[in-house]
Design an enzyme around this catalytic site. Structure first.
Site, PDB file in Angstrom:
ATOM      1  N   ASP A  66      66.303 -10.990  17.799  1.00  0.00           N
ATOM      2  CA  ASP A  66      66.834 -10.557  19.090  1.00  0.00           C
ATOM      3  C   ASP A  66      67.384  -9.130  18.986  1.00  0.00           C
ATOM      4  O   ASP A  66      67.080  -8.259  19.832  1.00  0.00           O
ATOM      5  CB  ASP A  66      67.949 -11.537  19.495  1.00  0.00           C
ATOM      6  CG  ASP A  66      68.193 -11.581  20.986  1.00  0.00           C
ATOM      7  OD1 ASP A  66      67.458 -10.910  21.727  1.00  0.00           O
ATOM      8  OD2 ASP A  66      69.131 -12.295  21.414  1.00  0.00           O
ATOM      9  N   THR A 173      65.061 -20.504  13.041  1.00  0.00           N
ATOM     10  CA  THR A 173      65.227 -20.713  11.590  1.00  0.00           C
ATOM     11  C   THR A 173      66.216 -19.752  10.945  1.00  0.00           C
ATOM     12  O   THR A 173      66.401 -19.778   9.735  1.00  0.00           O
ATOM     13  CB  THR A 173      63.880 -20.582  10.851  1.00  0.00           C
ATOM     14  OG1 THR A 173      63.419 -19.230  10.975  1.00  0.00           O
ATOM     15  CG2 THR A 173      62.845 -21.545  11.402  1.00  0.00           C
TER      16      THR A 173
HETATM   17  N1  APR Z   1      60.885  -9.807  12.628  1.00  0.00           N
HETATM   18  C1  APR Z   1      60.429 -11.040  12.302  1.00  0.00           C
HETATM   19  N2  APR Z   1      61.243 -12.029  11.900  1.00  0.00           N
HETATM   20  C2  APR Z   1      62.576 -11.761  11.823  1.00  0.00           C
HETATM   21  C3  APR Z   1      63.122 -10.514  12.162  1.00  0.00           C
HETATM   22  C4  APR Z   1      62.215  -9.498  12.577  1.00  0.00           C
HETATM   23  N3  APR Z   1      62.625  -8.266  12.906  1.00  0.00           N
HETATM   24  N4  APR Z   1      64.463 -10.570  11.983  1.00  0.00           N
HETATM   25  C5  APR Z   1      64.747 -11.811  11.566  1.00  0.00           C
HETATM   26  N5  APR Z   1      63.618 -12.535  11.459  1.00  0.00           N
HETATM   27  C6  APR Z   1      63.438 -13.944  11.094  1.00  0.00           C
HETATM   28  C7  APR Z   1      64.567 -14.604  10.349  1.00  0.00           C
HETATM   29  O1  APR Z   1      64.393 -14.406   8.963  1.00  0.00           O
HETATM   30  C8  APR Z   1      64.428 -16.060  10.756  1.00  0.00           C
HETATM   31  O2  APR Z   1      63.517 -16.746   9.899  1.00  0.00           O
HETATM   32  O3  APR Z   1      63.371 -14.673  12.315  1.00  0.00           O
HETATM   33  C9  APR Z   1      63.800 -16.002  12.132  1.00  0.00           C
HETATM   34  C10 APR Z   1      64.722 -16.390  13.278  1.00  0.00           C
HETATM   35  O4  APR Z   1      66.031 -15.933  13.021  1.00  0.00           O
HETATM   36  P1  APR Z   1      67.044 -15.425  14.137  1.00  0.00           P
HETATM   37  O5  APR Z   1      66.652 -14.092  14.619  1.00  0.00           O
HETATM   38  O6  APR Z   1      68.406 -15.589  13.592  1.00  0.00           O
HETATM   39  O7  APR Z   1      66.795 -16.432  15.386  1.00  0.00           O
HETATM   40  P2  APR Z   1      67.392 -17.910  15.666  1.00  0.00           P
HETATM   41  O8  APR Z   1      67.617 -18.691  14.435  1.00  0.00           O
HETATM   42  O9  APR Z   1      66.465 -18.466  16.711  1.00  0.00           O
HETATM   43  O10 APR Z   1      68.789 -17.641  16.294  1.00  0.00           O
HETATM   44  C11 APR Z   1      68.912 -17.107  17.599  1.00  0.00           C
HETATM   45  O11 APR Z   1      70.426 -15.437  16.906  1.00  0.00           O
HETATM   46  O12 APR Z   1      71.197 -13.314  17.156  1.00  0.00           O
HETATM   47  C12 APR Z   1      70.973 -14.409  17.704  1.00  0.00           C
HETATM   48  O13 APR Z   1      70.810 -13.771  20.006  1.00  0.00           O
HETATM   49  C13 APR Z   1      70.238 -14.563  19.007  1.00  0.00           C
HETATM   50  O14 APR Z   1      71.887 -16.160  19.483  1.00  0.00           O
HETATM   51  C14 APR Z   1      70.531 -15.993  19.149  1.00  0.00           C
HETATM   52  C15 APR Z   1      70.296 -16.542  17.760  1.00  0.00           C
END
Ligand code: APR
Length: 237
Positions: A66, A173
């Site tokens: 995000d 994740t």
């Molecule tokens: N590109 C691809 N994958 C990524 C990236 C990126 N730039 N950044 C992180 N990831 C991976 C992480 O390693 C993880 O496996 O994406 C996966 C999802 O992680 P999060 O981004 O933390 O998403 P989620 O677990 O769905 O949590 C959502 O996090 O910051 C907040 O606003 C968001 O509240 C929401 C929550």
């Protein structure tokens, strides 16, 4: 290998659609790529025109994917758009579309925002399929159903928007704590199911699973390689 580059040597060898012995599953598999990279900066040769954001239900931005998407697209534009067009946010399991703003310079036309479920982390409740029960059969917890809905609703929205290639991160994740192998099976199972029901030339043509590390990509490769054991047999996850 640099982020964004496709590591073809480590791709799971998938059958080529149209080859002898092909069936609907093989054709669906040929429409999936597993790559290592930042979802905002994938290799141009992947032809991704739509990326999925692992958002929160309020659509107010955050960390992880995000944060990266807001930074790359332009947080002010994205937040203003979502406030205006999606004032109620995005309830868990649903999906909402926005333009890609600054990411259009990288060939991205749409961002699909979906809010995955928070893995509750409860274990050993004695109730099969209770929230957070990673020993429950795949698809038997509330979180499984909500995560599956994220994939299904993003694909439906992508189809409506005419997306060609959709890149998904591993929704839920990271901050939300969903077990990665379980999440990968749900993602793959639902994308394959979608493709089987909508053979080419239906859009989207392909899905790219954008993994943030080699270890994360291995989880997807393992899930693809072992799909015969978990996808049809309803065996324990
Ligand atoms: N590109 C691809 N994958 C990524 C990236 C990126 N730039 N950044 C992180 N990831 C991976 C992480 O390693 C993880 O496996 O994406 C996966 C999802 O992680 P999060 O981004 O933390 O998403 P989620 O677990 O769905 O949590 C959502 O996090 O910051 C907040 O606003 C968001 O509240 C929401 C929550």
């Amino acid at each position: 290998m640099s982020r964004g580059a496709r590591d073809a040597s480590q791709d799971v060898p998938l059958p080529v659609a149209g080859s002898p012995g092909t069936n609907a599953t093989d054709a669906a598999l040929s429409r999936i790529d597993v790559v290592v990279g930042d979802i905002t900066d994938l290799s141009a040769e992947l032809d991704v025109d739509t990326i999925v954001n692992a958002a929160n239900a309020q659509l107010v931005g955050g960390a992880g994917v995000d944060g990266a998407i807001h930074a790359a697209a332009g947080a002010d534009d994205l937040l203003a758009h979502n406030r205006q067009h999606h004032p109620d946010g995005c309830p868990t399991g649903l999906a909402k579309a926005s333009p890609a703003f600054a990411l259009e310079a990288r060939g991205i036309k749409h961002i699909l925002h979906t809010a995955g479920p928070v893995w509750s982390g409860q274990r050993d409740t004695g109730v099969p399929g209770a929230p957070g029960d990673d020993t429950a059969k795949l698809g038997y917890t509330l979180e499984d159903t909500l995560l599956a809905a994220c994939y299904t609703n993003c694909l439906k929205l992508a189809q409506q928007l005419g997306s060609g290639v959709v890149a998904f991160p591993a929704i839920s994740t990271g901050v939300y704590g969903f077990p990665k192998p379980r999440a990968a099976r749900i993602a793959i199972g639902h994308v394959l199911g979608h493709f089987q029901q909508r053979p080419a030339p239906e859009l989207p043509r392909r899905v790219v699973f954008a993994c943030f590390s080699d270890a994360d990509a291995d989880v997807y490769r393992e899930a693809l390689a072992s799909r015969g054991q978990w996808m049809f047999g309803r065996s324990r996850a």
